[in-house]
Scaffold this active site. Structure first.
Site, PDB file in Angstrom:
ATOM      1  N   ARG A   1      49.058  40.716  38.094  1.00 21.97           N
ATOM      2  CA  ARG A   1      49.950  39.877  37.965  1.00 21.97           C
ATOM      3  C   ARG A   1      50.842  39.868  39.546  1.00 21.97           C
ATOM      4  O   ARG A   1      51.113  41.072  39.729  1.00 21.97           O
ATOM      5  CB  ARG A   1      50.903  39.990  36.982  1.00 21.97           C
ATOM      6  CG  ARG A   1      50.459  39.581  35.529  1.00 21.97           C
ATOM      7  CD  ARG A   1      51.433  39.549  34.494  1.00 21.97           C
ATOM      8  NE  ARG A   1      51.821  41.047  34.239  1.00 21.97           N
ATOM      9  CZ  ARG A   1      51.560  41.997  33.390  1.00 21.97           C
ATOM     10  NH1 ARG A   1      50.619  41.730  32.837  1.00 21.97           N
ATOM     11  NH2 ARG A   1      52.322  43.342  33.276  1.00 21.97           N
TER      12      ARG A   1
ATOM     13  N   LYS B   1      49.442  37.218  57.160  1.00 25.93           N
ATOM     14  CA  LYS B   1      48.919  35.775  56.783  1.00 25.93           C
ATOM     15  C   LYS B   1      50.167  34.785  57.125  1.00 25.93           C
ATOM     16  O   LYS B   1      51.286  34.952  57.032  1.00 25.93           O
ATOM     17  CB  LYS B   1      48.428  35.554  55.496  1.00 25.93           C
ATOM     18  CG  LYS B   1      47.360  36.536  55.043  1.00 25.93           C
ATOM     19  CD  LYS B   1      46.094  36.395  55.736  1.00 25.93           C
ATOM     20  CE  LYS B   1      45.012  37.503  55.665  1.00 25.93           C
ATOM     21  NZ  LYS B   1      45.238  38.760  55.375  1.00 25.93           N
TER      22      LYS B   1
ATOM     23  N   ARG C   1      44.958  38.126  27.867  1.00 23.90           N
ATOM     24  CA  ARG C   1      45.918  37.168  27.153  1.00 23.90           C
ATOM     25  C   ARG C   1      45.723  35.672  27.423  1.00 23.90           C
ATOM     26  O   ARG C   1      44.777  35.275  28.217  1.00 23.90           O
ATOM     27  CB  ARG C   1      47.458  37.220  27.681  1.00 23.90           C
ATOM     28  CG  ARG C   1      47.919  38.785  27.153  1.00 23.90           C
ATOM     29  CD  ARG C   1      49.437  38.873  27.714  1.00 23.90           C
ATOM     30  NE  ARG C   1      50.138  40.012  27.113  1.00 23.90           N
ATOM     31  CZ  ARG C   1      50.717  41.069  28.094  1.00 23.90           C
ATOM     32  NH1 ARG C   1      50.636  40.637  29.385  1.00 23.90           N
ATOM     33  NH2 ARG C   1      51.196  41.870  27.480  1.00 23.90           N
TER      34      ARG C   1
HETATM   35  C1  LIG Z   1      39.214  36.783  54.924  1.00 32.50           C
HETATM   36  C2  LIG Z   1      40.038  37.552  53.958  1.00 32.50           C
HETATM   37  N1  LIG Z   1      39.627  37.800  52.702  1.00 32.50           N
HETATM   38  C3  LIG Z   1      40.101  38.129  51.701  1.00 32.50           C
HETATM   39  C4  LIG Z   1      41.188  39.143  52.083  1.00 32.50           C
HETATM   40  C5  LIG Z   1      42.080  40.019  51.158  1.00 32.50           C
HETATM   41  O1  LIG Z   1      43.386  39.616  51.166  1.00 32.50           O
HETATM   42  P1  LIG Z   1      44.410  40.965  50.680  1.00 32.50           P
HETATM   43  O2  LIG Z   1      44.605  41.610  51.955  1.00 32.50           O
HETATM   44  O3  LIG Z   1      45.654  40.055  50.166  1.00 32.50           O
HETATM   45  O4  LIG Z   1      43.919  41.812  49.442  1.00 32.50           O
HETATM   46  C6  LIG Z   1      41.759  39.006  53.443  1.00 32.50           C
HETATM   47  C7  LIG Z   1      42.998  40.033  54.001  1.00 32.50           C
HETATM   48  O5  LIG Z   1      43.102  40.144  54.950  1.00 32.50           O
HETATM   49  C8  LIG Z   1      41.111  38.331  54.416  1.00 32.50           C
HETATM   50  O6  LIG Z   1      41.628  38.217  55.609  1.00 32.50           O
END
Ligand SMILES: Cc1ncc(COP(=O)(O)O)c(C=O)c1O
Length: 403
Positions: free
Chosen positions: A241, A195, A224
């Protein structure tokens, strides 16, 4: 030196880091406070500061940091009490997590086809998917390209639906002046390795309601409540977390973001101009009304007949073997084995979903199926590359037409 070796040289490597990230991590280790803490214990320096900084960056009032983008979506859904018996509409063109997070809550995802130009959820196709059971919509701002949020908000208010924007690709985007995540009720982010803002793994939820932010926080921290004794658990919650390591890296990456974002945009605009001049290539169109675009990757769509009948895999291999960083796009959700065979969660009725068995046939999702069959993506290495490298890529694609 062969073209392949030459081509592979000088593409920048992602992620980009320097002594700032290394020192930030060293400081966390030396502090001895490796977790973000809980109410009444210590408060980790980085996670809580990152929440404030990221909320500011995305122009939202609240941010809850979590360990990845998948659970960020799940936590947002749980914040609205979405679960058994509910349906959630989501784009068919996204990473599996946008739908698996819905499955995690025991709700049922319903897939929406895309717009052929912008590649995001086609808002004109949503209303026909709404049933008595629909509780929410998850627009995915694929590649950072915004879904037409103004139109989507009209649909949601008419039908009384929650909107959770999956902004996993949309850090720094803006639609009609507003940052993604602020149009709907909540926005979720991923900071996974590929990302544009990353700590290897990580996620966050932003929103503008304190009550919702508190609900989401409780779910992600064992039920919590802030400012209460740490062994009181008021509601069902789990542990999602973020660690201090992740937040420390994210805080330094956030400082690097503006200059990288500028370069990504310059390169994307250059590639759009150059590649659209080639007969048989078109690039993703920014959604009209987009005022800033995050450019997570750069998708291109080609017409096989204009490239001597090359299929997608052959086209992809030609680029990759010649040192041009190329990746596949997400296979549409309806085509994934887990959604074709309905082998998901015990005791949940998926029979009313618009996928599974014969319903998963590509003909029921014609736009996304056609786009996927003739598109590939350039990753960040390309979006951060030099102009010379981009020109080389454009010339190479032109040369494929002559073969
Ligand atoms: C469009 C989209 N949503 C959700 C996610 C999920 O993120 P993560 O890999 O951090 O769990 C991703 C990850 O590639 C994504 O591209």
């Amino acid at each position: 030196m062969s073209f392949e070796q030459n081509a592979k040289r000088n593409f920048p490597k992602w992620p980009i880091y320097d002594d700032k990230e290394i020192n930030a991590l060293k400081n966390v280790i030396k502090s001895g406070d490796w977790w973000c803490g809980a109410p009444g214990t210590h408060q980790g320096e980085n996670v809580w500061a990152f929440q404030v900084e990221f909320a500011r960056f995305q122009e939202a009032k609240h941010c809850v940091a979590v360990c990845n983008g998948t659970v960020a979506i799940e936590a947002a859904l749980m914040g609205f009490n979405i679960g058994l018996g509910d349906e959630v509409i989501v784009s068919d063109y996204t990473f599996v997590a946008s739908a698996s997070a819905i499955i995690a809550t025991n709700a049922v995802p319903v897939f929406c086809d895309i717009d052929p130009e912008t590649l995001v959820m086609d808002v004109n196709k949503i209303e026909r998917l709404i049933t008595q059971r629909t509780k929410a919509i998850i627009p995915v701002h694929l590649v950072g390209n915004p879904v037409e949020m103004d139109k989507l908000m009209e649909i949601s208010s008419k039908n009384n639906l929650f909107i959770i924007e999956d902004c996993s690709h949309a850090h720094g985007s803006r639609f009609k002046g507003k940052r993604p995540g602020n149009w709907g009720d909540a926005g979720t982010f991923s900071f996974q390795a590929s990302k544009v803002l990353t700590s290897g793994e990580g996620g966050a939820i932003i929103c503008n309601s304190k009550e919702l932010a508190d609900n989401i926080y409780s779910y992600t921290d064992c039920g919590r409540k802030k400012n209460c004794y740490y062994y009181t658990h008021f509601s069902y919650g789990t542990n999602y977390r973020m660690t201090e390591y992740q937040a420390a890296v994210l805080r330094t990456q956030l400082e690097k973001f503006p200059s990288q974002h500028k370069l990504r945009n310059e390169n994307a605009n250059y590639l759009m101009n150059k590649l659209n001049e080639i007969n048989g290539i078109r690039t993703m169109k920014p959604t009209p009304g987009t005022t800033e675009l995050g450019w997570y990757v750069f998708p291109i769509i080609f017409e096989p007949e204009k490239f001597s009948g090359l299929n997608k895999m052959e086209f992809y291999k030609k680029l990759n073997r010649n040192g041009i960083p190329t990746v596949d796009c997400y296979p549409p959700l309806h085509s994934l084995d887990c959604f074709k065979t309905i082998n998901l969660k015990k005791g949940i009725d998926y029979s009313k979903a618009n996928w599974g068995g014969e319903k998963s046939d590509d003909k029921n999702f014609p736009v996304v199926s056609s786009i996927y069959s003739r598109s590939i993506e350039f990753p960040q290495e390309m979006l951060l590359a030099s102009r010379e490298k981009l020109n080389g890529v454009v010339e190479f694609i032109k040369s494929l037409k002559k073969e």
